[in-house]
Design a protein around this motif. Structure first.
Motif, PDB file in Angstrom:
ATOM      1  N   GLN A 166       0.824  -1.213   0.000  1.00 40.95           N
ATOM      2  CA  GLN A 166       0.000   0.000   0.000  1.00 40.95           C
ATOM      3  C   GLN A 166       0.858   1.263   0.000  1.00 40.95           C
ATOM      4  OE1 GLN A 166      -2.790   0.016   3.248  1.00 40.95           O
ATOM      5  NE2 GLN A 166      -3.402   2.130   2.874  1.00 40.95           N
ATOM      6  N   ASN A 167       1.948   1.230   0.787  1.00 43.68           N
ATOM      7  CA  ASN A 167       2.820   2.412   0.886  1.00 43.68           C
ATOM      8  C   ASN A 167       4.052   2.309  -0.011  1.00 43.68           C
ATOM      9  OD1 ASN A 167       1.125   3.591   2.844  1.00 43.68           O
ATOM     10  ND2 ASN A 167       2.007   2.183   4.349  1.00 43.68           N
ATOM     11  N   TYR A 168       3.956   1.541  -1.049  1.00 43.76           N
ATOM     12  CA  TYR A 168       5.001   1.352  -2.081  1.00 43.76           C
ATOM     13  C   TYR A 168       6.283   0.722  -1.551  1.00 43.76           C
ATOM     14  CZ  TYR A 168       2.332   5.742  -2.581  1.00 43.76           C
ATOM     15  OH  TYR A 168       1.384   6.707  -2.485  1.00 43.76           O
ATOM     16  N   ASN A 169       6.787   1.270  -0.421  1.00 42.09           N
ATOM     17  CA  ASN A 169       8.056   0.771   0.139  1.00 42.09           C
ATOM     18  C   ASN A 169       9.185   0.730  -0.879  1.00 42.09           C
ATOM     19  OD1 ASN A 169       6.904   0.481   2.633  1.00 42.09           O
ATOM     20  ND2 ASN A 169       6.430  -1.688   2.363  1.00 42.09           N
ATOM     21  N   LEU A 170       9.276   1.762  -1.694  1.00 43.38           N
ATOM     22  CA  LEU A 170      10.450   1.868  -2.571  1.00 43.38           C
ATOM     23  C   LEU A 170      11.663   2.133  -1.688  1.00 43.38           C
ATOM     24  CD1 LEU A 170       9.098   4.028  -5.538  1.00 43.38           C
ATOM     25  CD2 LEU A 170       9.339   1.542  -5.403  1.00 43.38           C
TER      26      LEU A 170
ATOM     27  N   GLN B 118      20.674   3.408   4.609  1.00 44.33           N
ATOM     28  CA  GLN B 118      19.735   4.418   5.090  1.00 44.33           C
ATOM     29  C   GLN B 118      20.030   4.796   6.536  1.00 44.33           C
ATOM     30  OE1 GLN B 118      15.504   3.888   3.938  1.00 44.33           O
ATOM     31  NE2 GLN B 118      16.187   2.024   2.938  1.00 44.33           N
ATOM     32  N   ALA B 119      20.385   3.784   7.341  1.00 47.89           N
ATOM     33  CA  ALA B 119      20.671   4.040   8.758  1.00 47.89           C
ATOM     34  C   ALA B 119      21.902   4.927   8.893  1.00 47.89           C
ATOM     35  CB  ALA B 119      20.881   2.724   9.499  1.00 47.89           C
ATOM     36  N   LEU B 120      22.860   4.729   7.991  1.00 46.55           N
ATOM     37  CA  LEU B 120      24.087   5.514   8.009  1.00 46.55           C
ATOM     38  C   LEU B 120      23.775   6.999   7.922  1.00 46.55           C
ATOM     39  CD1 LEU B 120      27.231   5.223   7.815  1.00 46.55           C
ATOM     40  CD2 LEU B 120      26.944   5.596   5.372  1.00 46.55           C
ATOM     41  N   ARG B 121      22.843   7.312   7.055  1.00 46.72           N
ATOM     42  CA  ARG B 121      22.512   8.712   6.849  1.00 46.72           C
ATOM     43  C   ARG B 121      21.994   9.350   8.126  1.00 46.72           C
ATOM     44  NH1 ARG B 121      17.425  10.337   5.480  1.00 46.72           N
ATOM     45  NH2 ARG B 121      17.412  12.581   5.691  1.00 46.72           N
ATOM     46  N   THR B 122      21.074   8.666   8.806  1.00 46.84           N
ATOM     47  CA  THR B 122      20.540   9.258  10.034  1.00 46.84           C
ATOM     48  C   THR B 122      21.571   9.225  11.157  1.00 46.84           C
ATOM     49  OG1 THR B 122      19.470   7.133  10.386  1.00 46.84           O
ATOM     50  CG2 THR B 122      18.064   8.947   9.708  1.00 46.84           C
ATOM     51  N   SER B 123      22.603   8.374  11.001  1.00 51.36           N
ATOM     52  CA  SER B 123      23.620   8.290  12.060  1.00 51.36           C
ATOM     53  C   SER B 123      24.643   9.410  11.986  1.00 51.36           C
ATOM     54  CB  SER B 123      24.391   6.969  11.955  1.00 51.36           C
ATOM     55  OG  SER B 123      23.538   5.892  12.066  1.00 51.36           O
ATOM     56  N   VAL B 124      24.777  10.049  10.839  1.00 52.53           N
ATOM     57  CA  VAL B 124      25.880  11.002  10.670  1.00 52.53           C
ATOM     58  C   VAL B 124      25.902  12.096  11.745  1.00 52.53           C
ATOM     59  CG1 VAL B 124      26.864  12.789   9.175  1.00 52.53           C
ATOM     60  CG2 VAL B 124      26.339  10.548   8.244  1.00 52.53           C
TER      61      VAL B 124
ATOM     62  N   ALA C  51      19.461   3.894  14.824  1.00 49.11           N
ATOM     63  CA  ALA C  51      19.220   4.261  13.423  1.00 49.11           C
ATOM     64  C   ALA C  51      18.682   3.068  12.639  1.00 49.11           C
ATOM     65  CB  ALA C  51      20.513   4.781  12.789  1.00 49.11           C
ATOM     66  N   ILE C  52      19.183   1.880  12.943  1.00 49.03           N
ATOM     67  CA  ILE C  52      18.701   0.679  12.239  1.00 49.03           C
ATOM     68  C   ILE C  52      17.248   0.403  12.624  1.00 49.03           C
ATOM     69  CG2 ILE C  52      18.952  -1.830  12.011  1.00 49.03           C
ATOM     70  CD1 ILE C  52      21.980  -1.431  12.402  1.00 49.03           C
ATOM     71  N   ILE C  53      16.979   0.485  13.942  1.00 46.31           N
ATOM     72  CA  ILE C  53      15.622   0.203  14.408  1.00 46.31           C
ATOM     73  C   ILE C  53      14.624   1.207  13.822  1.00 46.31           C
ATOM     74  CG2 ILE C  53      14.150   0.187  16.477  1.00 46.31           C
ATOM     75  CD1 ILE C  53      16.581  -0.912  17.997  1.00 46.31           C
TER      76      ILE C  53
ATOM     77  N   PRO D 198      11.824   2.087   8.667  1.00 50.57           N
ATOM     78  CA  PRO D 198      10.479   1.506   8.675  1.00 50.57           C
ATOM     79  C   PRO D 198      10.486   0.013   8.321  1.00 50.57           C
ATOM     80  CG  PRO D 198      10.519   3.553   7.422  1.00 50.57           C
ATOM     81  CD  PRO D 198      11.936   3.236   7.763  1.00 50.57           C
ATOM     82  N   LYS D 199       9.583  -0.715   8.962  1.00 48.17           N
ATOM     83  CA  LYS D 199       9.453  -2.151   8.753  1.00 48.17           C
ATOM     84  C   LYS D 199       9.214  -2.475   7.272  1.00 48.17           C
ATOM     85  CE  LYS D 199       6.402  -5.725  10.559  1.00 48.17           C
ATOM     86  NZ  LYS D 199       4.951  -5.566  10.376  1.00 48.17           N
ATOM     87  N   GLY D 200       8.536  -1.565   6.590  1.00 47.79           N
ATOM     88  CA  GLY D 200       8.242  -1.778   5.173  1.00 47.79           C
ATOM     89  C   GLY D 200       9.488  -1.957   4.312  1.00 47.79           C
TER      90      GLY D 200
END
Lengths: 247, 229
Positions: free
Chosen positions: A88-92, B149-155, B119-121, B124-126
């Motif tokens: 639903q939320n694409y998750n790209l 992605q986690a790396l970015r928020t960790s900077v 940052a890893i946690i 999003p689960k998606g």
């Protein structure tokens, strides 16, 4: 053919799927309908083990898995390679360009070479009407475009079954229509699709078969003609609640 | 003022010989420790892994709940008294530089592991589900989808830890390392100008840390390219 026999799934005290028996045919589009919280998403997600039912049998193209026992990782990975979920939320993947979103699975999982995968990705983007957006990032797309990329990403894996979990619920009607058109085109190719949706008009147009789920049980499993002209009171109530017939 | 500035080369010499190398080496090792610790702590494996997880949880706990200065003292002054038959019968004696690097690395590793774990946690689960549905293993999903992605928020928080570490290296003076702050103390004791000497050394730390904030800004920019719509 996907066949579930006596499937049960609970979340704490909530019995989400109750002794479900259902068959999903190949080369057909099955639409799962039902009110919110009925268990239709759980049913769909169980098909590629994003949820794992506690009991029952799962017959995946002749491989029969007993869900009462822990399922081997290799079986789960095999099934996931042949079933792709569109969310639903694409998750790209936000950190990858559009074309890399599409080639990630084929290159990393199917071990295709990059050039082949990229060429295929370009074809798929053209197919969903997004040629020219290859090097954008997901944040630069509208919701409808993002969902079409997600559909292209799933097609790139060349799965036997495409599972779509309310693919247009997060979109406004105009963007919804551009996604639905793409899905109608894919349905014409006689791929195997299983779609959870709230859009009755779309269900009526695209479905080869309809499954109606309520309270974790299947109340209807049959052709759309029978469903939309049912004499079952509950089904009629649902259809009229979801459409404008009573207004 | 003139006569304070004459000490600048001496101070910078100490900074480039000890302060900066200790900070950089400790941070690099600390990040490696942090990443390993974070990955172990988010693991969902059972069995032996539960024991390993408990050990790493204990490590993070002990380094976060005790003062860095005390940790330095234990490693440098205390470990020589830890006599282990067969391995270190005469106690564990480390030269000051090694003791410093070891302590700073472990300390930074403990803090940064929490940053990386958080940052890893927070991803999003998606994202995990999208990776799973493509048939990726947990390791592939981590490497290809989650960690970048986690790396970015960790900077920003990791840069914070690095800046703290640069300043914390001044504690190395207490284990006889002749780093920036120790040199300033020696000079102040000789020229009786503590206000000017310590102000000058504070300024040097400020300049170093300011450079780091610029590097942080640059890193944030290149790691977040994809969010610029």
């Amino acid at each position: 053919m996907l066949k579930l026999t006596n499937i049960n799934k609970t979340f704490g005290d909530h019995h989400a799927l109750k002794d479900i028996n259902v068959t999903f045919n190949e080369h057909a589009t099955t639409v799962i309908l039902g009110p919110s919280g009925s268990g239709k998403s759980t049913l769909l997600r169980s098909l590629n083990f994003l949820e794992q039912p506690e009991s029952g049998l799962y017959d995946f193209d002749g491989t029969i898995l007993d869900l009462n026992k822990p399922v081997a990782d290799k079986d789960i990975f095999r099934i996931r390679r042949e079933t792709e979920m569109v969310f639903q939320n694409y998750n790209l993947f936000p950190h990858l360009t559009i074309v890399k979103n599409i080639t990630e699975g084929p290159v990393q999982v199917l071990k295709q070479n990059k050039a082949t995968a990229t060429e295929k990705a370009h074809e798929l983007l053209a197919k969903v009407g997004l040629a020219g957006n290859e090097n954008k990032f997901p944040s630069q797309l509208s919701g409808g475009q993002a969902q079409r990329v997600a559909i292209a990403r799933s097609l790139a894996m060349d799965p036997k079954y495409i599972l779509l979990d309310e693919p247009t619920s997060a979109l406004d009607p105009e963007l919804e229509l551009e996604v639905l058109k793409v899905l109608v085109e894919i349905a014409k190719e006689k791929r195997s699709m299983i779609i959870v949706t709230h859009n009755m008009a779309f269900a009526q147009k695209i479905a080869d078969k309809i499954i109606f789920v309520e309270n974790g049980e299947i109340l209807f499993d049959g052709s759309k003609e029978t469903f939309f002209h049912s004499d079952n009171q509950r089904i009629n109530d649902f259809i009229s609640a979801m459409t404008f017939t009573d207004i | 003022m003139q006569n304070v500035l004459q000490y600048l080369p001496q101070l910078l010499g100490a900074a480039f010989k000890y302060t900066i190398p200790i900070a950089v080496i400790s941070f690099v090792i600390g990040i490696v420790i942090a990443l390993i610790t974070a990955l172990i702590r988010i693991s969902n494996k059972r069995g032996v892994m539960l024991v390993v997880k408990a050990i790493f949880r204990f490590y993070v706990w002990i380094f976060r709940t005790t003062p860095l200065l005390v940790q330095l003292f234990i490693v440098y002054f205390g470990l020589p008294y830890l006599k282990i038959a067969g391995i270190a019968p005469d106690g564990i004696k480390l030269v000051p530089f090694t003791a410093g690097i070891l302590t700073f690395s472990l300390n930074t590793g403990a803090y940064c592991s929490e940053t990386i774990r958080a940052a890893i946690i927070a991803i999003p689960k998606g994202q995990w589900e999208a990776a799973s549905t493509l048939g990726m293993t947990r390791r592939q999903a981590l490497q290809r989808i989650i960690l970048p992605q986690a790396l970015r928020t960790s900077v920003p928080p990791l840069a914070n830890s690095f800046i703290s570490l640069v300043k914390d290296t001044s504690l190395a003076a207490s284990i006889t390392i002749i780093e920036l702050f120790e040199v300033s103390q020696q000079i102040a004791a000789a020229n009786f100008q503590p206000l000017l000497m310590y102000s000058l050394v504070a300024l040097i730390y400020a300049v170093f840390c300011t450079v780091l904030t610029f590097i942080q800004g640059y890193l944030e920019k290149i790691t977040s390219r994809y969010t610029i719509a």
